[in-house]
Design an enzyme around this catalytic site. Structure first.
Site, PDB file in Angstrom:
ATOM      1  N   LYS A  23       0.833  -1.199   0.000  1.00 45.55           N
ATOM      2  CA  LYS A  23       0.000   0.000   0.000  1.00 45.55           C
ATOM      3  C   LYS A  23       0.872   1.255   0.000  1.00 45.55           C
ATOM      4  CE  LYS A  23      -3.765  -0.618   2.291  1.00 45.55           C
ATOM      5  NZ  LYS A  23      -4.325  -1.065   3.552  1.00 45.55           N
ATOM      6  N   ARG A  93      -3.557   2.790   8.430  1.00 42.87           N
ATOM      7  CA  ARG A  93      -3.860   1.529   7.727  1.00 42.87           C
ATOM      8  C   ARG A  93      -2.621   0.662   7.639  1.00 42.87           C
ATOM      9  NH1 ARG A  93      -6.891   2.922   2.266  1.00 42.87           N
ATOM     10  NH2 ARG A  93      -7.694   0.838   2.619  1.00 42.87           N
ATOM     11  N   GLY A 102      -7.152 -10.564   7.550  1.00 40.27           N
ATOM     12  CA  GLY A 102      -6.843 -11.179   8.846  1.00 40.27           C
ATOM     13  C   GLY A 102      -6.069 -10.220   9.709  1.00 40.27           C
ATOM     14  N   MET A 104      -5.227  -6.230  11.097  1.00 40.89           N
ATOM     15  CA  MET A 104      -5.948  -4.984  11.270  1.00 40.89           C
ATOM     16  C   MET A 104      -5.825  -4.192   9.981  1.00 40.89           C
ATOM     17  SD  MET A 104      -5.186  -1.576  13.168  1.00 40.89           S
ATOM     18  CE  MET A 104      -5.404  -0.695  11.649  1.00 40.89           C
ATOM     19  N   ARG A 337      -3.553  -1.312  -6.352  1.00 46.46           N
ATOM     20  CA  ARG A 337      -2.712  -2.517  -6.273  1.00 46.46           C
ATOM     21  C   ARG A 337      -3.111  -3.423  -7.421  1.00 46.46           C
ATOM     22  NH1 ARG A 337      -5.508  -5.138  -0.871  1.00 46.46           N
ATOM     23  NH2 ARG A 337      -7.628  -4.820  -1.561  1.00 46.46           N
ATOM     24  N   HIS A 455     -15.773  -9.050   2.286  1.00 45.54           N
ATOM     25  CA  HIS A 455     -14.705  -9.935   2.770  1.00 45.54           C
ATOM     26  C   HIS A 455     -14.830 -11.325   2.143  1.00 45.54           C
ATOM     27  CE1 HIS A 455     -12.979 -12.808   5.690  1.00 45.54           C
ATOM     28  NE2 HIS A 455     -12.001 -11.912   5.737  1.00 45.54           N
ATOM     29  N   SER A 764      13.710 -42.823 -12.279  1.00 47.36           N
ATOM     30  CA  SER A 764      12.597 -41.932 -11.949  1.00 47.36           C
ATOM     31  C   SER A 764      12.687 -41.660 -10.451  1.00 47.36           C
ATOM     32  CB  SER A 764      11.267 -42.598 -12.299  1.00 47.36           C
ATOM     33  OG  SER A 764      10.216 -41.757 -11.902  1.00 47.36           O
ATOM     34  N   CYS A 831       8.629 -38.811 -10.189  1.00 51.29           N
ATOM     35  CA  CYS A 831       7.227 -39.211 -10.103  1.00 51.29           C
ATOM     36  C   CYS A 831       6.674 -39.094  -8.683  1.00 51.29           C
ATOM     37  CB  CYS A 831       7.034 -40.618 -10.640  1.00 51.29           C
ATOM     38  SG  CYS A 831       7.941 -41.862  -9.711  1.00 51.29           S
ATOM     39  N   TYR A 851      11.665 -35.106 -17.651  1.00 47.50           N
ATOM     40  CA  TYR A 851      10.220 -34.939 -17.468  1.00 47.50           C
ATOM     41  C   TYR A 851       9.851 -34.916 -15.993  1.00 47.50           C
ATOM     42  CZ  TYR A 851       9.932 -39.947 -16.362  1.00 47.50           C
ATOM     43  OH  TYR A 851      10.094 -41.164 -15.771  1.00 47.50           O
TER      44      TYR A 851
END
Ligand code: PEP
Ligand code: MG
Length: 874
Positions: A23, A93, A102, A104, A337, A455, A764, A831, A851
C-alpha cells in the site's frame, strides 16, 4: 547511522514494497506520478520488525521520527493534529508486502475527541458529518485497538435506529449521533475500564502498535501459512490525512477494478456508496451501487476516475484494484494494487493484454500462478442434473466454481465436518477474518450480506473457492444454526449446492462434471508448451485417469502404480491366495488367476495413452497390506480360499512388520517371490502385443523396479524381466521393444547411481520415499509434527509437498551426475508428489531432468510451471 523508519509519500516508489509494504509503495508511486493522493507517510516494515525485537515497544527515536513527519504533514495540509480550530485527522492503515486479510486494516478519522469534533463541525459547517465521523472513529478504534467486539457497537447503533424508526445510517440526526457516541463511550468505559483515549497523539501511537500487533495474530498467521508468506516480513503502517466521503450528497467512496476480477472482461468493475466512508462499502451494511451508475450521479468525477483507472493500468501494466473517495465532488485516490482475480480472469487478462500489446507472452506466462489454475481444473455441475435441480435463491456470483455440500454455520463446525470426510458449505450472515479456517476447509461459501468486494468475495476469489455472496433472500440464524428461504427451513447438515459463476443457490446435492481447456486457457497452454523444455507426464493407474490426463495435455505416464489394481473386488481373493500360499505351486495357481486381469489393465491404459510412453511400476507395498485383519474378515477369507482359520491367522501374524515402510516391500518382494514380478511382466508384454496387433498402437513399455538400494538387486530383477519378456515376445509373431529402469527412492541408490545405471535405462526419482528416507521420518506420521516445524520456521513448507532442494535435491543431483557417467543418455524423471509442485518443477528444470510426472489434474499446472521455469531460468 540511525535507521530511517518513516518515509513521506514523496520519498518512495513502487519498487519499495518490502520496506513500505504494498500500500505504502503504491501510494508513493501515485504521488510521484502526480495523481490526487491525500498526503501522508509510511512507517516501514523495518520499524515493525524493530518493534518485535524491542519486546513489542516503540522506542523513543521512532516516536520522535513519527511526530516529526506528523508536523511536516500539518504544514503541508495547513491543519493541526488535535487543534481546536482546524483539526488534522488521519487514517491509519496496515500495509504488508502482500495484502493480507486477517490483519488490522483501517482506522479512519483518528484525531477526533470531544473537542476536535466540535472544531471539525464548525470548520466544515457540517455538524452531522462531524459527529458521524466521531462515532465511526470510536467504533473502529475500539474494535481494532481496544478489542471490544464490533457487534456491541452495532447493537447500540441499531437500538438508536429502532427507537426512532430509522432505516438507514444516513438518516441518523445529529442528536441521534450524539446519543450513540455517549453510549459508545460508556461501553468503552465498561469494557476497557478506562475512558476512551482523548489525546490524539496517544491514539496515534496506540493505533500504530495495534497494526504491528495484528501482524502476529492467529488469523494473519493462518493466512500466511496458506499462501507461503514468510513470517518475518513485518507490516508497514500508512498514516494519511483524511478525505471524507461522508460529507453529504456530493461525497462518496468506492472500490473499482480496471477489469472484471471474476471473468477478466475489459470493463470497469466496482461499487460505490454516496455519503459514506470506506468501511461501508466492504462491510456490506448498505448495498453499494455499480460503478457505472456513478456516471449518472457525478459525471465529472466518473470521467476523471475512468481516466485515472486507464492511466494506472497502463502504468502498472496489470489490472488494478483502486480505492477512491470523492469529497465535495473532488476525486482522491487512496490505494491501488494489482487486483486479486480468479484463475479464469487471470488467464483472460494475461492473454488479452498480450493481444492488446501491453505485455509479451513470457510476461503473461510468468504472471499467472500455476497453482491458481487448479480453480479451473475442477468439475462443474452436470447439466442434466442442474436442469432438474431446484433453485432456492439468487445471490451475487462472487467467486466462480460449483460446490455441493452440507450446510454449517460457523468455521469450527465446518472444520470438524470436513475432518470427518464431509463436504461442507459455510453459510454466514457475512464473513469476517475470524472465519478464515472455515473458509479454507469448506467447499463453498454462502453469505446473506455483502457485495462483490465484501470480505467473503475477496477472500474466496483469492482462494479459488466458490462463493455466492449478498444473497439477501436467505435469512440466516447463526445462533440456531438454520437458514430460511421461501418459508422453508434449512438445518445444519442439509445439502445445498452453489454456482459461483452465476450466483445461484440450489436445494440438495448436484453431481458435477469434468472441465475443459479451451479458449484463452488453451491458448496460454500452447504458449507454455512452446517455451518449456521439461516434458509433462502423469501418474495414472486407470484408463479413466489416463484419459483425463491426456485431455489435460499429458505426454505420457511417468508412474502407473500396479498395487491399486489388486484391490478390486473380483481380484482380491486371488491376491490373498497368492500371499498366503505355502508352496510355489499354490502361488502360481493364484498368479495365473491374476494374469488375465493384469493384462486387461494394461491393455486399457496403453489404449488410453495411444503411443505415448508408459512407465509401469512393479508391485511395491508390503504384502500384509492386502490381507484382512479383523477376526470376521479372516474367517470370511478362510472360507473363500479354502484354508483353515488358524493357518490363515498365523500367516497374517507372520507378515506383520514393526516397520513395514522399511520392511519387506518393493523390489525385496521380487527377490523372495520372483513369480509376482514375472506375472506382471508377462501381463505388460502380452498387453503390448495385443494393442499392437489389434489396435495398431505401438507401445514401448518402460518397466520400472521400485525401492532399489543395491545394484545387485536390480541386476537379478532385470535378468528376470528380460527372460520373462523375451520368452513371450519370442513365442509371438510381434516385435516389442521395452525399457527397464528403476526408481531412485533410497539414499543408497542415489549414492551408488553409477553402479545402478549399469542396469537401468532410466531413473525416476520417487521423491516421496526419498524424502521419507533422507529425513528418516514417516510420510504417514509426520503430519503430527510438521505443523510445529513450520511454525518454528525449521521448514518453510511441508517437505512432502515441496521438494527439500538442499538435502533431497542434493541426493538427486548426485544420482543424476553419477548415472550419467555410466550412461550419458539415461532418461531422467520424477514421479513423487513433487512432480506437480511448481517450485519443485523449477528445481527439476534447473538440474536437467527430462520430465516430471504428476496427478492428472495437476498436468496443466505442471505445463505452466515448466514454462515459467524455462522463462525465469533463461
Ligand atoms: C515415491 O516414493 O515418490 C513414489 C512415487 O512411490 P510411492 O508414492 O508409490 O511410494
Ligand atoms: Mg515410493
Amino acid at each position: 547511522m540511525k535507521t530511517k523508519y518513516v518515509y513521506a509519500f514523496e520519498d518512495g516508489n513502487k519498487e519499495m514494497k518490502s520496506l513500505l509494504g504494498g500500500k505504502g509503495a503504491n501510494l508513493a508511486e501515485m504521488t510521484k506520478i502526480g495523481l490526487p493522493v491525500p498526503p501522508g507517510f509510511t512507517v516501514s516494515t523495518e520499524a515493525c520488525n524493530q518493534y518485535y525485537k524491542n519486546n513489542k515497544s516503540i522506542d523513543d527515536e521512532m516516536v520522535d521520527e513519527l511526530f516529526q513527519h506528523l508536523e511536516l504533514l500539518e504544514e503541508k495540509i495547513g491543519k493541526k493534529f488535535g487543534s481546536n480550530e482546524h483539526p488534522l485527522l488521519v487514517s491509519v492503515r496496515s500495509g504488508s508486502v502482500f495484502s493480507m486479510p486477517g490483519m488490522m486494516d483501517t482506522i479512519l478519522n483518528l484525531g477526533l475527541n470531544d473537542e476536535t469534533v466540535v472544531a471539525l463541525s464548525i470548520a466544515t459547517g457540517n455538524e452531522r458529518f462531524a459527529y458521524d465521523s466521531y462515532r465511526r472513529f470510536i467504533q473502529m478504534f475500539s474494535d481494532v485497538v481496544l478489542n471490544i467486539p464490533k457487534y456491541k457497537f452495532e447493537h447500540i447503533l441499531d437500538r438508536e435506529k429502532d427507537l426512532h424508526q430509522l432505516e438507514l445510517d444516513t438518516e441518523l440526526t445529529v442528536q441521534n449521533l450524539k446519543n450513540i457516541i455517549q453510549s459508545y463511550k460508556e461501553l468503552v468505559k465498561k469494557e476497557w475500564k478506562k475512558d476512551f483515549p482523548q489525546e490524539p497523539k496517544e491514539q496515534l501511537l496506540m493505533a500504530v502498535k495495534a497494526v504491528f500487533d495484528s501482524w502476529d495474530n492467529p488469523r494473519a498467521m493462518v493466512y500466511r501459512d496458506l499462501h507461503d508468506i514468510p513470517h518475518h516480513l513485518g507490516t508497514a503502517v500508512n498514516i494519511q490525512s483524511m478525505v471524507f466521503g461522508n460529507m453529504g450528497n456530493t461525497s462518496g467512496t468506492g472500490v473499482a477494478f480496471t477489469r472484471n476480477p471474476s471473468t477478466g472482461e475489459r470493463k470497469l468493475f466496482g461499487e460505490f456508496l454516496m455519503n459514506a466512508q470506506g468501511e461501508d462499502v466492504v462491510a456490506g451494511i448498505r448495498t453499494p451501487q455499480s460503478i457505472a451508475h456513478l456516471k449518472n450521479v457525478m459525471p465529472e468525477a466518473y470521467d476523471q476516475f475512468v481516466t485515472v483507472a486507464n492511466l494506472l493500468e497502463n502504468h502498472y501494466k496489470d489490472m488494478q484494484d483502486i480505492e477512491f473517495t470523492i469529497e465535495n465532488s473532488k476525486l482522491y485516490l487512496l490505494q491501488t494494487r494489482n487486483g486479486k482475480r480468479t484463475a479464469a480472469a487471470a488467464i483472460n487478462i494475461a492473454v488479452e493484454m498480450v493481444e492488446e500489446g501491453i505485455i509479451d507472452r513470457n510476461t503473461a506466462l510468468v504472471r499467472i500462478d500455476p497453482i491458481q489454475l487448479d480453480q479451473l481444473l475442477h468439475p462443474t455441475f452436470e447439466e442434466k442434473a442442474l436442469n432438474e435441480a431446484e433453485k432456492i435463491a439468487q445471490g451475487l456470483p462472487a467467486s466462480p466454481g460449483a460446490a455441493t455440500g452440507r450446510v454449517y454455520f460457523n468455521a469450527h463446525d465446518v472444520v470438524k465436518a470436513v475432518s470427518e470426510g464431509e463436504k461442507a458449505i459455510l453459510v454466514r450472515q457475512e464473513t469476517s477474518p475470524e472465519d478464515i479456517e472455515g473458509m479454507v476447509a469448506c467447499s463453498g461459501i454462502l453469505t446473506a450480506r455483502g457485495g462483490m468486494t465484501s470480505h467473503a468475495a475477496v477472500v474466496a476469489r483469492g482462494m479459488g473457492k466458490c462463493c455466492v455472496a449478498g444473497c439477501g433472500e436467505i435469512k440466516v440464524d447463526e445462533t440456531n444454526k438454520i437458514f430460511k428461504v421461501n418459508g422453508e427451513v434449512y438445518q445444519e447438515g442439509d445439502f445445498i449446492s452453489l454456482d459461483g459463476n452465476i450466483g445461484n443457490v440450489y436445494k440438495g446435492s448436484i453431481p458435477t462434471k469434468e472441465p475443459e481447456l479451451s479458449g484463452n486457457f488453451g491458448k496460454l497452454m500452447e504458449w507454455a508448451d512452446d517455451v518449456r523444455s521439461l516434458k509433462i507426464r502423469t501418474n495414472a493407474d486407470t484408463p479413466r485417469d489416463a484419459a483425463i490426463a491426456v485431455k489435460f495435455g499429458a505426454e505420457g505416464i511417468g508412474l502407473c502404480r500396479t498395487e491399486h489394481m489388486f484391490f478390486e473386488e473380483e481380484r482380491i481373493p486371488a491376491v490373498r491366495q497368492m500371499i498366503v500360499a505355502k508352496s510355489l505351486e499354490e502361488r502360481m495357481t493364484a498368479l495365473d488367476k491374476l494374469l488375465p486381469y493384469q493384462k486387461e489393465d494394461f491393455v486399457g491404459i496403453f489404449t488410453a495413452m495411444g503411443e505415448r510412453p508408459v512407465t509401469v511400476r512393479l508391485l511395491d507395498p508390503p504384502l500384509h497390506e492386502f490381507l484382512p485383519h479383523s477376526d470376521e474378515d479372516i474367517r470370511m477369507l478362510a472360507g473363500q480360499i479354502n484354508i483353515d482359520i488358524k493357518t490363515l491367522k498365523e500367516t497374517v501374524e507372520e507378515l506383520k512388520e514393526f516397520n513395514p515402510m522399511l520392511g519387506h516391500r518393493g523390489c525385496r518382494l521380487a527377490i523372495t517371490y520372483p513369480e509376482i514380478y514375472e506375472m506382471q511382466v508377462k501381463a505388460i508384454i502380452m498387453a503390448a502385443i495385443e494393442v499392437k496387433k489389434e489396435k495398431n498402437i505401438h507401445v514401448e513399455p518402460e518397466i520400472m523396479v521400485p525401492l532399489i538400494g543395491h545394484e545387485k538387486e536390480l541386476k537379478i530383477i532385470k535378468d528376470l524381466i528380460i527372460s520373462t519378456a523375451n520368452k513371450i515376445i519370442a513365442s509371438s509373431d510381434t516385435k516389442i521393444e521395452y525399457m527397464i529402469g528403476t526408481m531412485i527412492e533410497v539414499p543408497r541408490a542415489a549414492l551408488t547411481a553409477d553402479e545402478i545405471a549399469e542396469h537401468a535405462e532410466f531413473f525416476s526419482f520417487g521423491t516421496n520415499d526419498l524424502t521419507q528416507m533422507t529425513y528418516a521420518f514417516s510420510r504417514d506420521d509426520s503430519g503430527k509434527f510438521i505443523g510445529e516445524y513450520r511454525k518454528k520456521e525449521i521448514f518453510e513448507k511441508d517437505p512432502f509437498q515441496r521438494l527439500d532442494q538442499v538435502g533431497v535435491g542434493k541426493l538427486m543431483k548426485i544420482a543424476l551426475d553419477l548415472g550419467k557417467t555410466t550412461r550419458p543418455d539415461i532418461k531422467l524423471g520424477i514421479c513423487g508428489e513433487h512432480g506437480g509442485d511448481p517450485d519443485s518443477i523449477d528445481f527439476c528444470h534447473r538440474i536437467g531432468l527430462h520430465y516430471v510426472s504428476c496427478s492428472p489434474y495437476r498436468v496443466p499446472i505442471a505445463r505452466l510451471a515448466a514454462a515459467r521455469a524455462a522463462v525465469l531460468n533463461k
